[in-house]
Design an enzyme around this catalytic site. Structure first.
Site, PDB file in Angstrom:
ATOM      1  N   GLU A  71      -2.617   8.138  -5.615  1.00 56.56           N
ATOM      2  CA  GLU A  71      -2.700   7.473  -6.926  1.00 56.56           C
ATOM      3  C   GLU A  71      -3.799   8.101  -7.758  1.00 56.56           C
ATOM      4  O   GLU A  71      -4.875   8.386  -7.210  1.00 56.56           O
ATOM      5  CB  GLU A  71      -2.975   5.970  -6.733  1.00 56.56           C
ATOM      6  CG  GLU A  71      -1.788   5.264  -6.091  1.00 56.56           C
ATOM      7  CD  GLU A  71      -2.013   3.755  -5.894  1.00 56.56           C
ATOM      8  OE1 GLU A  71      -2.955   3.198  -6.497  1.00 56.56           O
ATOM      9  OE2 GLU A  71      -1.239   3.146  -5.145  1.00 56.56           O
TER      10      GLU A  71
ATOM     11  N   HIS B  84       0.279   0.458  -9.946  1.00 59.01           N
ATOM     12  CA  HIS B  84      -0.595  -0.406  -9.140  1.00 59.01           C
ATOM     13  C   HIS B  84      -1.066  -1.624  -9.963  1.00 59.01           C
ATOM     14  O   HIS B  84      -2.267  -1.841 -10.169  1.00 59.01           O
ATOM     15  CB  HIS B  84      -1.797   0.384  -8.610  1.00 59.01           C
ATOM     16  CG  HIS B  84      -2.398  -0.233  -7.369  1.00 59.01           C
ATOM     17  ND1 HIS B  84      -2.949   0.495  -6.358  1.00 59.01           N
ATOM     18  CD2 HIS B  84      -2.533  -1.528  -6.973  1.00 59.01           C
ATOM     19  CE1 HIS B  84      -3.411  -0.313  -5.402  1.00 59.01           C
ATOM     20  NE2 HIS B  84      -3.160  -1.560  -5.771  1.00 59.01           N
TER      21      HIS B  84
ATOM     22  N   ARG C  47       0.825  -1.203   0.000  1.00 57.69           N
ATOM     23  CA  ARG C  47       0.000   0.000   0.000  1.00 57.69           C
ATOM     24  C   ARG C  47       0.855   1.247   0.000  1.00 57.69           C
ATOM     25  O   ARG C  47       1.882   1.311   0.707  1.00 57.69           O
ATOM     26  CB  ARG C  47      -0.893   0.050   1.246  1.00 57.69           C
ATOM     27  CG  ARG C  47      -2.204  -0.668   1.078  1.00 57.69           C
ATOM     28  CD  ARG C  47      -3.076   0.019   0.000  1.00 57.69           C
ATOM     29  NE  ARG C  47      -4.240  -0.746  -0.362  1.00 57.69           N
ATOM     30  CZ  ARG C  47      -4.317  -1.643  -1.347  1.00 57.69           C
ATOM     31  NH1 ARG C  47      -3.256  -1.934  -2.080  1.00 57.69           N
ATOM     32  NH2 ARG C  47      -5.444  -2.257  -1.638  1.00 57.69           N
TER      33      ARG C  47
HETATM   34  N1  LIG Z   1      -0.423  -4.098  -5.289  1.00 56.91           N
HETATM   35  C1  LIG Z   1      -1.577  -4.708  -5.371  1.00 56.91           C
HETATM   36  O1  LIG Z   1      -2.231  -4.656  -6.398  1.00 56.91           O
HETATM   37  C2  LIG Z   1      -2.073  -5.516  -4.242  1.00 56.91           C
HETATM   38  C3  LIG Z   1      -1.802  -5.140  -2.953  1.00 56.91           C
HETATM   39  N2  LIG Z   1      -2.280  -5.886  -1.921  1.00 56.91           N
HETATM   40  C4  LIG Z   1      -1.930  -5.460  -0.557  1.00 56.91           C
HETATM   41  O2  LIG Z   1      -0.958  -6.354  -0.031  1.00 56.91           O
HETATM   42  C5  LIG Z   1      -1.008  -6.323   1.393  1.00 56.91           C
HETATM   43  C6  LIG Z   1      -0.934  -7.713   1.973  1.00 56.91           C
HETATM   44  O3  LIG Z   1      -2.045  -8.492   1.542  1.00 56.91           O
HETATM   45  P1  LIG Z   1      -2.290  -9.980   2.099  1.00 56.91           P
HETATM   46  O4  LIG Z   1      -1.028 -10.715   2.188  1.00 56.91           O
HETATM   47  O5  LIG Z   1      -3.386 -10.540   1.278  1.00 56.91           O
HETATM   48  O6  LIG Z   1      -2.832  -9.647   3.532  1.00 56.91           O
HETATM   49  P2  LIG Z   1      -2.808 -10.581   4.836  1.00 56.91           P
HETATM   50  O7  LIG Z   1      -3.817 -10.034   5.735  1.00 56.91           O
HETATM   51  O8  LIG Z   1      -2.895 -12.020   4.442  1.00 56.91           O
HETATM   52  O9  LIG Z   1      -1.354 -10.333   5.443  1.00 56.91           O
HETATM   53  C7  LIG Z   1      -0.985  -9.140   6.067  1.00 56.91           C
HETATM   54  C8  LIG Z   1       0.019  -9.501   7.148  1.00 56.91           C
HETATM   55  O10 LIG Z   1       0.508  -8.292   7.698  1.00 56.91           O
HETATM   56  C9  LIG Z   1       0.700  -8.506   9.084  1.00 56.91           C
HETATM   57  N3  LIG Z   1       0.741  -7.231   9.764  1.00 56.91           N
HETATM   58  C10 LIG Z   1      -0.293  -6.417  10.123  1.00 56.91           C
HETATM   59  N4  LIG Z   1       0.193  -5.321  10.742  1.00 56.91           N
HETATM   60  C11 LIG Z   1       1.535  -5.447  10.779  1.00 56.91           C
HETATM   61  C12 LIG Z   1       2.576  -4.639  11.266  1.00 56.91           C
HETATM   62  N5  LIG Z   1       2.311  -3.478  11.879  1.00 56.91           N
HETATM   63  N6  LIG Z   1       3.844  -5.078  11.114  1.00 56.91           N
HETATM   64  C13 LIG Z   1       4.108  -6.245  10.505  1.00 56.91           C
HETATM   65  N7  LIG Z   1       3.164  -7.068  10.028  1.00 56.91           N
HETATM   66  C14 LIG Z   1       1.886  -6.662  10.146  1.00 56.91           C
HETATM   67  C15 LIG Z   1      -0.473  -9.373   9.487  1.00 56.91           C
HETATM   68  O11 LIG Z   1      -0.201 -10.099  10.659  1.00 56.91           O
HETATM   69  C16 LIG Z   1      -0.588 -10.317   8.286  1.00 56.91           C
HETATM   70  O12 LIG Z   1       0.127 -11.503   8.496  1.00 56.91           O
HETATM   71  C17 LIG Z   1      -2.285  -5.553   1.731  1.00 56.91           C
HETATM   72  O13 LIG Z   1      -1.933  -4.236   2.051  1.00 56.91           O
HETATM   73  C18 LIG Z   1      -3.065  -5.548   0.444  1.00 56.91           C
HETATM   74  O14 LIG Z   1      -3.930  -4.474   0.355  1.00 56.91           O
HETATM   75  C19 LIG Z   1      -3.004  -7.014  -2.113  1.00 56.91           C
HETATM   76  C20 LIG Z   1      -3.296  -7.430  -3.382  1.00 56.91           C
HETATM   77  C21 LIG Z   1      -2.874  -6.690  -4.563  1.00 56.91           C
HETATM   78  O1  LIG Z   2      -7.865  -3.810  -7.947  1.00 55.13           O
HETATM   79  C1  LIG Z   2      -6.649  -3.680  -8.084  1.00 55.13           C
HETATM   80  O2  LIG Z   2      -6.082  -3.803  -9.162  1.00 55.13           O
HETATM   81  C2  LIG Z   2      -5.809  -3.408  -6.848  1.00 55.13           C
HETATM   82  C3  LIG Z   2      -5.666  -4.609  -5.997  1.00 55.13           C
HETATM   83  C4  LIG Z   2      -5.245  -4.285  -4.637  1.00 55.13           C
HETATM   84  O3  LIG Z   2      -4.525  -3.381  -4.381  1.00 55.13           O
HETATM   85  C5  LIG Z   2      -5.784  -5.102  -3.551  1.00 55.13           C
HETATM   86  O4  LIG Z   2      -6.425  -6.112  -3.847  1.00 55.13           O
HETATM   87  O5  LIG Z   2      -5.564  -4.754  -2.385  1.00 55.13           O
END
Ligand SMILES: NC(=O)C1=CN([C@@H]2O[C@H](COP(=O)(O)OP(=O)(O)OC[C@H]3O[C@@H](n4cnc5c(N)ncnc54)[C@H](O)[C@@H]3O)[C@@H](O)[C@H]2O)C=CC1
Ligand SMILES: O=C(O)CCC(=O)C(=O)O
Length: 526
Positions: free
Chosen positions: A259, A278, A230
């Site tokens: 963004e 993104h 993020r």
């Molecule tokens: N660039 C993109 O298009 C995408 C970005 N994302 C983002 O990726 C990130 C991770 O997604 P997931 O792995 O699915 O989530 P998740 O919920 O499975 O994992 C997040 C992890 O972060 C840990 N966490 C929470 N606060 C923390 C802190 N202060 N310090 C260290 N660890 C902490 C949690 O314990 C958890 O294990 C999210 O921010 C999500 O929005 C997800 C999908 C696509």
């Molecule tokens: O919809 C998208 O392409 C962004 C995905 C993303 O950032 C998320 O799933 O958290």
């Protein structure tokens, strides 16, 4: 027919599912004012990351039942505002996990081998092999911040590339980290030792600007940092300054504080910086996954069914939901019943979760009981999302107790409501796996399934009283479907529970309590 607005680009597979139950309007690129203008017509809103669903939009969405985010992060939705309005917010927690993890891994390799700049130079007509000498990731240390779904997949793949893994995640056990081949360490140590740092955490008040001038100063001058999580987790001004000053080796960012990315120092930097718009979730596979996942949930909610990945219904994950579903119905029925018995304004609700329900996993049953309790006051406006908030706002004190020791049923729920008109209690259990039974009313044992219309009396156990009540109901043309008496001692106090075919006609309760021996009577509609 329901109406769904899709305001970001969503795969057709999702639109096809929504079209089974609703009229679907796809309107991309709406300005906030335009969205506010039209949102009142819609029952559901489906978005990706471009639409910002603010409090204003939520308040204008007077018909909205659900907001579906086709992706993981719901930080573009004002979830508390939606919760207050009883709107379910759902996401797709796993649909794009692999896509985002592979993008982060691609960033690590692209940074190491300068692929974007080398590619651009060849396309410009050059053949420069000296400017793009890279580094191997083999035997280098990768620091994974956030070992959730995406971080775990990145770690697993990085392990197979021969990287040494450090991880920081305060909510993950050492065992889980070890299973993934990661050494769980404090953040400072990770910053000091990692050659590559990859962020996979949500943006929260704790993680905002986690990477700042101070933390950047702790990293190796060769360290490369990747953010596919993020925007805002990295302080972009501090990062640009650290890169310019050679305090770290490189950065690859897919997400930004604002963004689309506007004016930024980062754009002016060289091959040590890679920027993508993104794209983490932008694979064909992920877009089909998230569209189907979220569209199915919107369809279910519009059909009156629960959603499997609601982010604003505490503890109601898909597995919990499946297991607790029959008990949720029991809790809601008991809440509705005890609320009507108590009448007036309920001030305290005691909930005792007994037998197999005496675990923390049963928390959603408390919400279901509150939903039932508030039904008479709020009707369809109360749901699993806002029941706790509504109860709190009405000053209802909820006291939960758990007692694992019961014998007759696998699990029972006991609710006691105290209000301005007194205290009443009900207990219920499931017969077989699904059939709801009332097993106790006001401390008197009974065993009846609830029915839509019921009459309860508190009376003295004495000959003739049942006949008198039957005749009285007959004279008002009320047909009794079933009747049961619950008593503790012969000729003592007793409770009668009657299922009747129609609502009790107006005024009849006053006649019932005139029958000698009957002290009180209550009618309920479930
Ligand atoms: N660039 C993109 O298009 C995408 C970005 N994302 C983002 O990726 C990130 C991770 O997604 P997931 O792995 O699915 O989530 P998740 O919920 O499975 O994992 C997040 C992890 O972060 C840990 N966490 C929470 N606060 C923390 C802190 N202060 N310090 C260290 N660890 C902490 C949690 O314990 C958890 O294990 C999210 O921010 C999500 O929005 C997800 C999908 C696509
Ligand atoms: O919809 C998208 O392409 C962004 C995905 C993303 O950032 C998320 O799933 O958290």
């Amino acid at each position: 027919m329901s109406k769904v607005l899709v305001s970001d680009s969503i795969d057709q597979a999702g639109i096809d599912i929504l079209s089974q139950v609703a009229t679907v309007d796809v309107k991309l690129g709406l300005k906030p004012a335009e969205l506010i203008e039209i949102i009142g017509e819609y029952d559901a809103l489906m978005i990706r990351s471009s639409t910002r669903v603010t409090q204003e939009i939520i308040e204008a969405g007077t018909q909205l039942k659900i907001i579906g985010r086709a992706g993981v992060g719901v930080d573009n939705v004002d979830v508390p505002a939606a919760t207050r309005r009883g709107i379910v917010v759902v996401n797709s927690p796993e649909g794009n996990t692999i896509a985002a993890a592979e993008h982060a891994l691609a960033m690590i390799l692209a940074l190491s081998r300068h692929i974007p700049d080398a590619n651009a130079s060849v396309k410009r007509g050059a053949w420069d092999r000296n400017s793009f000498v890279g580094a191997e990731v083999y035997k280098k240390t990768l620091g994974v911040v956030g070992l959730g779904k995406i971080g775990s997949h990145v770690a697993a793949v990085a392990k197979t590339m021969g990287m040494k893994l450090l991880a920081y995640d305060p909510f993950i056990s050492t065992d889980r980290a070890e299973q993934l081949g990661c050494q769980l360490v404090e953040l400072d140590l990770l910053f000091q030792q990692a050659d590559y740092i990859t962020l996979h955490i949500p943006k929260t008040p704790e993680t905002t600007h986690l990477i700042n001038a101070t933390t950047l100063a702790k990293m190796k001058p060769t360290a490369r940092i990747v953010n596919c999580a993020r925007g805002g987790i990295i302080d972009e001004v501090a990062l640009a300054a650290a890169l310019k000053a050679g305090k770290i080796g490189g950065a690859a960012l897919d997400v930004f504080e604002s963004e689309p990315l506007g004016e930024s120092e980062l754009r002016s930097l060289g091959k040590e910086v890679i920027l993508t718009p993104h794209l983490g979730a932008s694979t064909a596979e992920a877009q089909v996954n998230v569209a189907i996942d979220v569209a199915e949930q919107i369809r279910d909610v519009l059909l009156g069914l629960p959603a499997r990945s609601a982010v604003n219904i505490p503890g109601l994950g898909p597995d919990v939901l499946e297991e607790l579903k029959p008990y949720m119905q029991l809790a809601e029925t008991l809440g509705n019943l005890v609320g009507q018995l108590a009448g007036g304004r309920v001030e305290v609700l005691n909930i005792r979760l007994q037998g197999e329900l005496a675990t923390n996993k049963s928390q959603p049953l408390v919400v279901a009981a509150l939903k039932g309790l508030l039904y008479q006051a709020l009707r369809e406006r109360v749901n699993y999302v806002n029941a706790s908030i509504e109860a709190k706002e009405r000053g209802i004190r909820v006291i939960e107790t758990r007692d694992a020791s019961i014998r007759d049923y696998a699990g029972t729920l006991h609710l006691e409501a105290t209000g301005t008109l007194g205290t009443h209690s009900v207990t219920g259990a499931l017969l077989g796996e699904r059939e709801i039974h009332l097993t106790d009313v006001d401390g008197f044992p009974i065993n009846v399934p609830p029915s839509k219309y019921m009459l309860f009396t508190l009376h003295r156990d004495m000959p003739g009283i049942i006949g008198k009540l039957g005749s009285l109901l007959g004279s008002f043309n009320v047909n009794i479907a079933s009747m049961q008496v619950g008593r503790k001692i012969v000729r003592g106090d007793a409770v009668m529970a009657l299922s009747i075919d129609d609502p009790l006609p107006e005024g009849i309760l006053n006649e019932i309590i005139k029958v000698p021996g009957i002290r009180d009577a209550y009618t309920v509609t479930l």
